[in-house]
Design an enzyme around this catalytic site. Structure first.
Site, PDB file in Angstrom:
ATOM      1  N   ASN A   7       0.858  -1.182   0.000  1.00 64.01           N
ATOM      2  CA  ASN A   7       0.000   0.000   0.000  1.00 64.01           C
ATOM      3  C   ASN A   7       0.898   1.237   0.000  1.00 64.01           C
ATOM      4  O   ASN A   7       1.485   1.591   1.025  1.00 64.01           O
ATOM      5  CB  ASN A   7      -0.888  -0.048   1.258  1.00 64.01           C
ATOM      6  CG  ASN A   7      -1.839   1.129   1.341  1.00 64.01           C
ATOM      7  OD1 ASN A   7      -1.805   2.038   0.504  1.00 64.01           O
ATOM      8  ND2 ASN A   7      -2.685   1.130   2.346  1.00 64.01           N
ATOM      9  N   ARG A  90      -2.766  -2.000  -3.336  1.00 64.99           N
ATOM     10  CA  ARG A  90      -3.939  -1.164  -3.108  1.00 64.99           C
ATOM     11  C   ARG A  90      -3.845   0.013  -4.085  1.00 64.99           C
ATOM     12  O   ARG A  90      -2.839   0.724  -4.111  1.00 64.99           O
ATOM     13  CB  ARG A  90      -3.948  -0.646  -1.676  1.00 64.99           C
ATOM     14  CG  ARG A  90      -5.120   0.252  -1.442  1.00 64.99           C
ATOM     15  CD  ARG A  90      -4.986   1.046  -0.202  1.00 64.99           C
ATOM     16  NE  ARG A  90      -6.147   1.919  -0.069  1.00 64.99           N
ATOM     17  CZ  ARG A  90      -6.121   3.060   0.586  1.00 64.99           C
ATOM     18  NH1 ARG A  90      -5.024   3.465   1.172  1.00 64.99           N
ATOM     19  NH2 ARG A  90      -7.201   3.794   0.658  1.00 64.99           N
ATOM     20  N   HIS A 179     -12.803   3.481   0.280  1.00 68.31           N
ATOM     21  CA  HIS A 179     -12.790   2.479   1.364  1.00 68.31           C
ATOM     22  C   HIS A 179     -13.520   1.204   0.946  1.00 68.31           C
ATOM     23  O   HIS A 179     -13.984   0.439   1.797  1.00 68.31           O
ATOM     24  CB  HIS A 179     -13.506   3.000   2.643  1.00 68.31           C
ATOM     25  CG  HIS A 179     -12.804   4.097   3.366  1.00 68.31           C
ATOM     26  ND1 HIS A 179     -13.486   5.069   4.045  1.00 68.31           N
ATOM     27  CD2 HIS A 179     -11.484   4.363   3.547  1.00 68.31           C
ATOM     28  CE1 HIS A 179     -12.627   5.902   4.611  1.00 68.31           C
ATOM     29  NE2 HIS A 179     -11.403   5.496   4.309  1.00 68.31           N
ATOM     30  N   ARG A 240     -11.090  16.253   7.697  1.00 71.01           N
ATOM     31  CA  ARG A 240     -11.934  16.643   6.550  1.00 71.01           C
ATOM     32  C   ARG A 240     -13.336  16.996   7.026  1.00 71.01           C
ATOM     33  O   ARG A 240     -13.868  16.367   7.944  1.00 71.01           O
ATOM     34  CB  ARG A 240     -12.040  15.488   5.552  1.00 71.01           C
ATOM     35  CG  ARG A 240     -10.753  15.220   4.823  1.00 71.01           C
ATOM     36  CD  ARG A 240     -10.920  14.058   3.850  1.00 71.01           C
ATOM     37  NE  ARG A 240      -9.720  13.259   3.854  1.00 71.01           N
ATOM     38  CZ  ARG A 240      -9.695  11.939   3.676  1.00 71.01           C
ATOM     39  NH1 ARG A 240     -10.811  11.281   3.466  1.00 71.01           N
ATOM     40  NH2 ARG A 240      -8.564  11.283   3.696  1.00 71.01           N
ATOM     41  N   GLU A 384      -8.231  -4.769   5.423  1.00 70.74           N
ATOM     42  CA  GLU A 384      -8.159  -4.513   3.981  1.00 70.74           C
ATOM     43  C   GLU A 384      -7.031  -5.312   3.336  1.00 70.74           C
ATOM     44  O   GLU A 384      -7.169  -5.802   2.218  1.00 70.74           O
ATOM     45  CB  GLU A 384      -7.935  -3.011   3.742  1.00 70.74           C
ATOM     46  CG  GLU A 384      -9.182  -2.201   4.020  1.00 70.74           C
ATOM     47  CD  GLU A 384      -8.886  -0.744   4.339  1.00 70.74           C
ATOM     48  OE1 GLU A 384      -8.369  -0.480   5.439  1.00 70.74           O
ATOM     49  OE2 GLU A 384      -9.185   0.118   3.505  1.00 70.74           O
TER      50      GLU A 384
END
Ligand code: AMP
Length: 402
Positions: A7, A90, A179, A240, A384
């Protein structure tokens, strides 16, 4: 069969080596501050840990270091890199094109490059990781797993914004969602726990980490999700803003003279939990500060949970029948207060949590609803990397690498 998951972030590489199909983690590591002279390398194999600070110029060199660590006579886990049969990457943006993981070839690489304007911070390092691992692991099957793929089942009714249609036609401006690997992983796990087929469950998956998103899953497929064209939309996140009136952006620019680059920074890096609380983007610090009487930290927690609840309400309506709600990622797995507040007052809708079970559940897979709850509520730790390893393993098998 050894499968390596990679990743690549803008200045980091996370990696995990799994033995498949046993799903066993063999080694893992993280290289941070790539591009600097003081990059940190963390690597662990079982209980042994290796740390080093040194210059790592770019992702290519990072991958070279990983290849050396994995084959190191003392610290390594394989004698030869050819023992690693597959590399799962990823990749954040797969546009509308990639509805699932893909074996990487020139066409796939060109598409990932084509999607760079849609994910300017993520797809370039993802590509660098792919190119470097083709160099250092030439005998391994290379597979791309896209964050957007799980959401490609969302219909135009949910993915189109009500702006002139030409912006979709010409620029592909639409909801993509992110996601996806995490939402898919916990949705499949929920189906397993229910003893149901993966396409026979309706649920709401809440991925609450530093980035947060929530997905409505119908018959095992994503039908709506809170992140949009970018990961900025939806829930309140660490830094965010999530949903805001787009008029605020116009006001920033036209009335306050704030430059677009500054608006970007405000909404992506200075908003969310950090912006409201003034304390931190880290939920733990905010909870600690609230417990000492900091009213803004308290308010940040309330706003965060209120937004989660609003989305749960919306997705209950969209799904008609909901079998379960799943909480995952750093906050979802570890913060009982968030789960309790987000579901408070929803008893009439068939959601009743067991407060004791919820309070005692941190980072473990567990049902936290009471027996009379019509809708089951679960905490399911996300994984993940394992999901990426499984996809890669399937490709490696198909390619006859066993
Ligand atoms: P993630 O992006 O999934 O790593 O999640 C990061 C967020 O989860 C941060 O706000 C952390 O404060 C929170 N978090 C992670 N681990 C824990 C923990 N053990 N206890 C409480 N909060 C946690």
């Amino acid at each position: 069969m050894n499968i390596l998951v990679i990743n690549c972030g803008s200045s980091s590489i996370k990696f995990k080596l799994f033995s498949m199909p046993e799903n066993t983690l063999v080694a893992s590591g993280l290289i941070e501050k790539i591009g600097g002279t003081d990059a940190t390398i963390n690597y662990s194999k079982g209980t042994s840990i290796f740390r080093e600070t040194r210059k790592v110029s770019d992702h290519r060199q990072g991958l070279e270091i990983i290849a050396k660590l994995l084959t190191d006579p003392e610290r390594g886990v394989v004698k030869n890199l050819s023992e690693i049969k597959g590399i799962g990457h990823r990749v954040v943006h797969g546009g509308e094109e990639f509805t699932g993981s893909m074996l990487i070839d020139e066409k796939v690489k060109n598409k990932i490059k084509e999607f760079i304007p849609l994910a300017p911070l993520h797809n370039p390092p993802n590509m660098e990781g792919i190119i470097a691992s083709e160099k250092y692991f030439p005998e391994s099957v290379q597979v791309a797993c896209f964050d957007t793929a799980f959401h490609t089942t969302i219909s135009p009714v949910a993915y189109l914004y009500a702006i002139p249609y030409r912006f979709y036609q010409e620029y592909r401006i639409r909801r993509y969602g992110f996601h996806g690997t995490s939402h898919r992983y916990v949705a499949r796990r929920f189906a397993q726990l229910m003893g149901r087929h993966k396409y026979d469950v309706n649920l709401i998956t809440c991925h609450l980490g530093n980035g947060c998103s929530i997905t409505a899953v119908k018959n095992g497929r994503s039908i709506d999700t809170s992140m949009g064209f970018t990961p900025l939309e939806g829930l309140v996140m660490g830094t965010r803003s999530g949903d805001i009136d787009p008029g605020i952006i116009l006001y920033f620019v036209e009335n306050l003279g704030i430059k677009p680059s500054e608006v970007n920074k405000i909404l992506n890096k200075e908003s969310g939990l950090a912006g409201i609380s003034g304390v931190s983007n880290d939920f733990r610090s905010i909870v600690e500060s609230a417990s000492k009487g900091n009213k803004m930290a308290e308010l940040a927690i309330e706003i965060f949970c209120y937004r989660v609840k609003k989305y749960i309400g919306a997705y209950l309506a969209v799904l008609s029948r909901t079998d379960g709600i799943v909480f995952t990622a750093g906050i979802g797995e570890n913060q009982p207060v968030v789960r309790e507040k987000s579901l408070q007052g929803l008893e009439e809708l068939g959601i009743i949590i067991d407060r004791e079970k919820n309070k005692n559940c941190t980072a473990t897979e567990q049902e936290i609803s009471s027996p009379e709850s019509k809708i089951k509520v679960f905490v399911i730790p996300t994984n993940e990397e394992l999901a990426i390893a499984s996809d890669t393993y399937e490709f490696a098998k198909k390619q006859g690498r066993i």
